[in-house]
Design a protein around this motif. Structure first.
Motif, PDB file in Angstrom:
ATOM      1  N   LEU A  18       0.865  -1.175   0.000  1.00 56.46           N
ATOM      2  CA  LEU A  18       0.000   0.000   0.000  1.00 56.46           C
ATOM      3  C   LEU A  18       0.903   1.227   0.000  1.00 56.46           C
ATOM      4  N   VAL A  19       0.609   2.190  -0.859  1.00 54.95           N
ATOM      5  CA  VAL A  19       1.373   3.439  -0.863  1.00 54.95           C
ATOM      6  C   VAL A  19       0.511   4.519  -0.240  1.00 54.95           C
ATOM      7  N   GLN A  20       1.067   5.160   0.792  1.00 57.02           N
ATOM      8  CA  GLN A  20       0.289   6.153   1.521  1.00 57.02           C
ATOM      9  C   GLN A  20       1.227   7.085   2.276  1.00 57.02           C
ATOM     10  N   ASP A  21       0.931   8.377   2.267  1.00 59.33           N
ATOM     11  CA  ASP A  21       1.705   9.380   3.014  1.00 59.33           C
ATOM     12  C   ASP A  21       3.206   9.318   2.720  1.00 59.33           C
ATOM     13  N   GLY A  22       3.560   9.079   1.466  1.00 56.52           N
ATOM     14  CA  GLY A  22       4.986   9.031   1.115  1.00 56.52           C
ATOM     15  C   GLY A  22       5.688   7.776   1.590  1.00 56.52           C
ATOM     16  N   LYS A  23       4.897   6.799   2.055  1.00 55.28           N
ATOM     17  CA  LYS A  23       5.494   5.551   2.544  1.00 55.28           C
ATOM     18  C   LYS A  23       4.918   4.377   1.760  1.00 55.28           C
ATOM     19  N   ARG A  24       5.763   3.352   1.614  1.00 51.69           N
ATOM     20  CA  ARG A  24       5.308   2.094   1.008  1.00 51.69           C
ATOM     21  C   ARG A  24       5.147   1.107   2.146  1.00 51.69           C
ATOM     22  N   LYS A  25       3.932   0.639   2.337  1.00 53.85           N
ATOM     23  CA  LYS A  25       3.631  -0.251   3.459  1.00 53.85           C
ATOM     24  C   LYS A  25       3.473  -1.678   2.928  1.00 53.85           C
ATOM     25  N   ILE A  26       4.228  -2.581   3.522  1.00 51.55           N
ATOM     26  CA  ILE A  26       4.173  -3.993   3.103  1.00 51.55           C
ATOM     27  C   ILE A  26       3.634  -4.829   4.258  1.00 51.55           C
ATOM     28  N   HIS A  27       2.656  -5.661   3.957  1.00 51.16           N
ATOM     29  CA  HIS A  27       2.099  -6.550   4.977  1.00 51.16           C
ATOM     30  C   HIS A  27       2.426  -7.991   4.577  1.00 51.16           C
ATOM     31  N   TYR A  28       3.082  -8.713   5.485  1.00 50.80           N
ATOM     32  CA  TYR A  28       3.466 -10.108   5.232  1.00 50.80           C
ATOM     33  C   TYR A  28       2.596 -11.035   6.072  1.00 50.80           C
ATOM     34  N   GLN A  29       2.139 -12.115   5.458  1.00 52.46           N
ATOM     35  CA  GLN A  29       1.413 -13.151   6.186  1.00 52.46           C
ATOM     36  C   GLN A  29       2.209 -14.443   6.012  1.00 52.46           C
ATOM     37  N   PHE A  30       2.760 -14.963   7.140  1.00 56.11           N
ATOM     38  CA  PHE A  30       3.582 -16.168   7.061  1.00 56.11           C
ATOM     39  C   PHE A  30       2.729 -17.417   7.246  1.00 56.11           C
ATOM     40  N   GLU A  31       3.295 -18.548   6.806  1.00 56.62           N
ATOM     41  CA  GLU A  31       2.562 -19.825   6.882  1.00 56.62           C
ATOM     42  C   GLU A  31       2.206 -20.202   8.312  1.00 56.62           C
ATOM     43  N   ASP A  32       3.069 -19.805   9.272  1.00 62.60           N
ATOM     44  CA  ASP A  32       2.799 -20.183  10.671  1.00 62.60           C
ATOM     45  C   ASP A  32       1.788 -19.247  11.355  1.00 62.60           C
ATOM     46  N   GLY A  33       1.178 -18.335  10.563  1.00 60.08           N
ATOM     47  CA  GLY A  33       0.159 -17.452  11.130  1.00 60.08           C
ATOM     48  C   GLY A  33       0.692 -16.115  11.612  1.00 60.08           C
ATOM     49  N   LYS A  34       2.017 -15.970  11.669  1.00 61.85           N
ATOM     50  CA  LYS A  34       2.595 -14.686  12.099  1.00 61.85           C
ATOM     51  C   LYS A  34       2.393 -13.646  11.003  1.00 61.85           C
ATOM     52  N   GLU A  35       2.303 -12.396  11.431  1.00 61.97           N
ATOM     53  CA  GLU A  35       2.183 -11.294  10.477  1.00 61.97           C
ATOM     54  C   GLU A  35       3.293 -10.287  10.748  1.00 61.97           C
ATOM     55  N   MET A  36       3.785  -9.654   9.684  1.00 60.29           N
ATOM     56  CA  MET A  36       4.769  -8.589   9.840  1.00 60.29           C
ATOM     57  C   MET A  36       4.330  -7.427   8.958  1.00 60.29           C
ATOM     58  N   ALA A  37       4.418  -6.214   9.486  1.00 60.37           N
ATOM     59  CA  ALA A  37       4.079  -5.020   8.715  1.00 60.37           C
ATOM     60  C   ALA A  37       5.299  -4.103   8.700  1.00 60.37           C
ATOM     61  N   GLU A  38       5.725  -3.712   7.502  1.00 61.38           N
ATOM     62  CA  GLU A  38       6.866  -2.809   7.376  1.00 61.38           C
ATOM     63  C   GLU A  38       6.449  -1.558   6.619  1.00 61.38           C
ATOM     64  N   GLU A  39       7.101  -0.449   6.944  1.00 60.66           N
ATOM     65  CA  GLU A  39       6.890   0.804   6.211  1.00 60.66           C
ATOM     66  C   GLU A  39       8.242   1.302   5.736  1.00 60.66           C
ATOM     67  N   TYR A  40       8.324   1.664   4.455  1.00 57.28           N
ATOM     68  CA  TYR A  40       9.553   2.199   3.882  1.00 57.28           C
ATOM     69  C   TYR A  40       9.310   3.607   3.364  1.00 57.28           C
ATOM     70  N   ASP A  41      10.285   4.487   3.557  1.00 61.62           N
ATOM     71  CA  ASP A  41      10.213   5.829   3.002  1.00 61.62           C
ATOM     72  C   ASP A  41      10.369   5.716   1.485  1.00 61.62           C
ATOM     73  N   MET A  42       9.417   6.302   0.731  1.00 58.93           N
ATOM     74  CA  MET A  42       9.428   6.157  -0.733  1.00 58.93           C
ATOM     75  C   MET A  42      10.656   6.805  -1.366  1.00 58.93           C
ATOM     76  N   LYS A  43      11.112   7.921  -0.792  1.00 65.10           N
ATOM     77  CA  LYS A  43      12.242   8.641  -1.400  1.00 65.10           C
ATOM     78  C   LYS A  43      13.573   7.944  -1.137  1.00 65.10           C
ATOM     79  N   THR A  44      13.791   7.533   0.110  1.00 59.66           N
ATOM     80  CA  THR A  44      15.108   6.995   0.480  1.00 59.66           C
ATOM     81  C   THR A  44      15.167   5.467   0.467  1.00 59.66           C
TER      82      THR A  44
END
Length: 203
Positions: A18-44
């Motif tokens: 998802l791209v929002q507020d100058g950030k790229r947000k990635i949502h990961y869903q792993f096989e074991d049910g864990k979730e990870m959410a990361e946000e990256y600065d679009m410019k850097t």
């Protein structure tokens, strides 16, 4: 070889972007049910935040745990938050990485630099902050090194102190820099949805 195993897990996870507020947000869903959410600065391309969530013992979604970025304050009712507010003078520990290093900041530490010592405990796989005046002590792991099964290196660790903030820097090993570069290539392939309303919905 141990290094690709975490990268392989990231590749195998189902991902939405998802791209929002100058950030790229990635949502990961792993096989074991864990979730990870990361946000990256679009410019850097810099990692701004990383949070984890596991299923609770009853099978529901647990609370998000912050690994990188500003610590989230517990969402309390208006009245409760007035009554139980953390002292604003307490030390605040948070991780804020750069492109080439892992970095931690501990705010509200007014003592001069010579009071602090920061060391690597290789056996316990963690870093330790100590003060000669016994006012602050903290042990913290570097989860990224654990995930890539890399040893801790004393030479990679340094610290500085300014504006009542202790800043600890650990240079990222070349294996992690290479893996992060690979991952960024993968993430760029994910079609991101643009959002104005802030809902990060899994497709």
């Amino acid at each position: 070889m141990a290094v690709p195993s975490w990268l392989e897990r990231l590749r195998a996870a189902s991902k939405t972007a998802l791209v929002q507020d100058g950030k790229r947000k990635i949502h990961y869903q792993f096989e074991d049910g864990k979730e990870m959410a990361e946000e990256y600065d679009m410019k850097t391309g810099q990692l701004v935040s990383r949070r984890w969530r596991e299923k609770s013992t009853l099978g529901g979604s647990g609370k998000w745990q912050v690994e990188v970025g500003e610590p989230t304050s517990p969402l309390l009712g208006a009245l409760e938050s007035e009554l139980i507010k953390e002292s604003s003078s307490n030390p605040v520990f948070m991780r804020k990485d750069t492109l080439t290093s892992f970095q931690w900041r501990i705010r509200n530490l007014p003592y001069p630099k010579e009071v602090y010592s920061v060391s690597v405990e290789k056996e316990q796989r963690c870093c330790v902050i100590r003060t000669t005046n016994k006012k602050y002590y903290k042990k913290f792991p570097i989860p990224d090194l654990d995930r890539y099964q890399l040893p801790l290196d004393t030479a990679a660790l340094s610290f500085t102190h300014a504006n009542n903030t202790l800043i600890i820097t650990y240079q990222k090993p070349k294996e992690i820099l290479a893996a992060e570069e690979e991952l960024q290539k993968e993430l760029k392939k994910i079609k991101a949805t643009n959002s104005g309303d802030g809902d990060c919905t899994t497709q």
